[in-house]
Design a protein around this motif. Structure first.
Motif, PDB file in Angstrom:
ATOM      1  N   GLU A 223       2.370  -3.882   3.776  1.00 16.57           N
ATOM      2  CA  GLU A 223       1.981  -4.913   2.787  1.00 16.57           C
ATOM      3  C   GLU A 223       1.515  -6.104   3.400  1.00 16.57           C
ATOM      4  O   GLU A 223       1.351  -6.518   4.550  1.00 16.57           O
ATOM      5  CB  GLU A 223       3.294  -5.306   2.113  1.00 16.57           C
ATOM      6  CG  GLU A 223       4.490  -6.002   3.113  1.00 16.57           C
ATOM      7  CD  GLU A 223       5.639  -6.213   2.177  1.00 16.57           C
ATOM      8  OE1 GLU A 223       6.140  -7.380   2.251  1.00 16.57           O
ATOM      9  OE2 GLU A 223       6.215  -5.121   1.494  1.00 16.57           O
ATOM     10  N   ARG A 224       0.847  -6.969   2.564  1.00 23.58           N
ATOM     11  CA  ARG A 224       0.166  -8.275   2.913  1.00 23.58           C
ATOM     12  C   ARG A 224       0.249  -9.132   1.869  1.00 23.58           C
ATOM     13  O   ARG A 224       0.282  -8.820   0.791  1.00 23.58           O
ATOM     14  CB  ARG A 224      -1.329  -7.960   3.124  1.00 23.58           C
ATOM     15  CG  ARG A 224      -2.233  -9.289   3.289  1.00 23.58           C
ATOM     16  CD  ARG A 224      -2.304  -9.692   4.740  1.00 23.58           C
ATOM     17  NE  ARG A 224      -3.418 -10.658   5.137  1.00 23.58           N
ATOM     18  CZ  ARG A 224      -3.628 -11.889   4.713  1.00 23.58           C
ATOM     19  NH1 ARG A 224      -2.821 -12.475   3.704  1.00 23.58           N
ATOM     20  NH2 ARG A 224      -4.635 -12.337   5.092  1.00 23.58           N
TER      21      ARG A 224
ATOM     22  N   LEU B 280      -9.484  -9.712   2.208  1.00 26.18           N
ATOM     23  CA  LEU B 280      -9.050  -9.089   3.785  1.00 26.18           C
ATOM     24  C   LEU B 280     -10.025  -9.548   4.926  1.00 26.18           C
ATOM     25  O   LEU B 280      -9.335  -9.618   5.870  1.00 26.18           O
ATOM     26  CB  LEU B 280      -9.050  -7.675   3.629  1.00 26.18           C
ATOM     27  CG  LEU B 280      -7.661  -7.066   2.701  1.00 26.18           C
ATOM     28  CD1 LEU B 280      -7.597  -5.540   3.127  1.00 26.18           C
ATOM     29  CD2 LEU B 280      -6.387  -7.406   3.512  1.00 26.18           C
TER      30      LEU B 280
ATOM     31  N   ILE C  20      -4.851  -3.060   5.068  1.00 26.97           N
ATOM     32  CA  ILE C  20      -3.615  -2.822   4.881  1.00 26.97           C
ATOM     33  C   ILE C  20      -3.317  -1.296   5.196  1.00 26.97           C
ATOM     34  O   ILE C  20      -3.682  -0.448   4.214  1.00 26.97           O
ATOM     35  CB  ILE C  20      -3.109  -3.386   3.285  1.00 26.97           C
ATOM     36  CG1 ILE C  20      -3.683  -4.574   3.087  1.00 26.97           C
ATOM     37  CG2 ILE C  20      -1.527  -3.093   3.174  1.00 26.97           C
ATOM     38  CD1 ILE C  20      -3.327  -5.123   1.662  1.00 26.97           C
TER      39      ILE C  20
ATOM     40  N   ASN D 183       0.951  -1.114   0.098  1.00 29.76           N
ATOM     41  CA  ASN D 183      -0.044  -0.026  -0.095  1.00 29.76           C
ATOM     42  C   ASN D 183       0.827   1.337  -0.064  1.00 29.76           C
ATOM     43  O   ASN D 183       1.407   1.760   1.007  1.00 29.76           O
ATOM     44  CB  ASN D 183      -1.000  -0.113   1.040  1.00 29.76           C
ATOM     45  CG  ASN D 183      -1.861   1.133   1.234  1.00 29.76           C
ATOM     46  OD1 ASN D 183      -2.025   1.893   0.036  1.00 29.76           O
ATOM     47  ND2 ASN D 183      -2.534   1.377   2.138  1.00 29.76           N
TER      48      ASN D 183
END
Length: 228
Positions: free
Chosen positions: A62-63, A51, A57, A27
């Motif tokens: 980050e994910r 999510l 996020i 992000n």
């Protein structure tokens, strides 16, 4: 790649490792990403938010997800369901990092959107010539930006004004032109509306078999959207 073990489809066979790819979303906006959607490009809908209800996020974070290798469409939205970024047909084979960053064309897109709104307002007042002038200005910007979503909507609006003026062949041409852009943008609601408009135009010209075909196509998509 990640290795995951999944049951074999053959009865009595041993479990076999399946290589998984890793998708990481970063992000780079100054607002949280609250909704993430990704699906194989062959799918007809996004599926569920990846999510969930209690995760976002945050900016600068980050994910990651483990995904089966393939070609994916990706979409990230803020907490108001505004689209932050969408990318289609991304090949994810091993590790893929997708940066969700501000759109450099956003100001121009907003200007085109405002011109489009002005065109709608003029149309509602019955000022069709003025409406077409606004729509043509908006369309020129959308074309310069290669903005599929904008081009599709504006072309359809031009078609609606031409229909109101009784220019049925021209209305049909513009509305037909809108559909490929809507499909490219994944705008299924807009595509449904445009298909329905084409049915209305054909009906106005007494071409009822063609009208029925387009009404049926619009209805199929409407049912699919209702099921999602």
């Amino acid at each position: 790649m990640l290795l995951l073990f999944v049951p074999s489809a053959t009865v009595g066979a041993q479990d076999v490792p399946v290589e998984m790819a890793r998708l990481t979303i970063i992000n780079d906006f100054d607002v949280p990403i609250c909704y993430v959607y990704f699906s194989l490009s062959t799918e007809t809908d996004w599926g569920e938010d990846r999510l969930g209800d209690n995760e976002v996020i945050e900016p600068g974070m980050e994910r990651s997800w483990a995904v089966a290798p393939g070609e994916y469409d990706l979409r990230a939205e803020d907490c108001f369901h505004e689209n932050l970024r969408q990318t289609d047909r991304i090949a994810i084979r091993a590790t893929f990092r997708w940066e969700v960053e501000p759109n450099p064309n956003r100001e121009l897109q907003l200007h085109a959107a405002q011109l489009n709104v002005s065109g709608l307002e003029a149309r509602d007042r019955g000022q069709y010539t003025e409406a077409l002038e606004y729509f043509e200005q908006a369309l020129a910007i959308a074309r310069d930006l290669n903005w599929d979503h904008g081009q599709g909507g504006i072309l359809h609006n031009i078609g609606l004004v031409l229909y109101a003026r009784g220019q049925y062949p021209d209305s049909l041409d513009y509305t037909m032109l809108a559909i490929p852009f809507m499909q490219a943008a994944g705008d299924r609601v807009g595509e449904t509306d445009a298909l329905n408009s084409i049915g209305v135009i054909y009906s106005a010209q007494g071409e009822y078999l063609q009208a029925r075909e387009y009404f049926a196509r619009a209805l199929v998509i409407a049912f699919e959207l209702e099921d999602q």
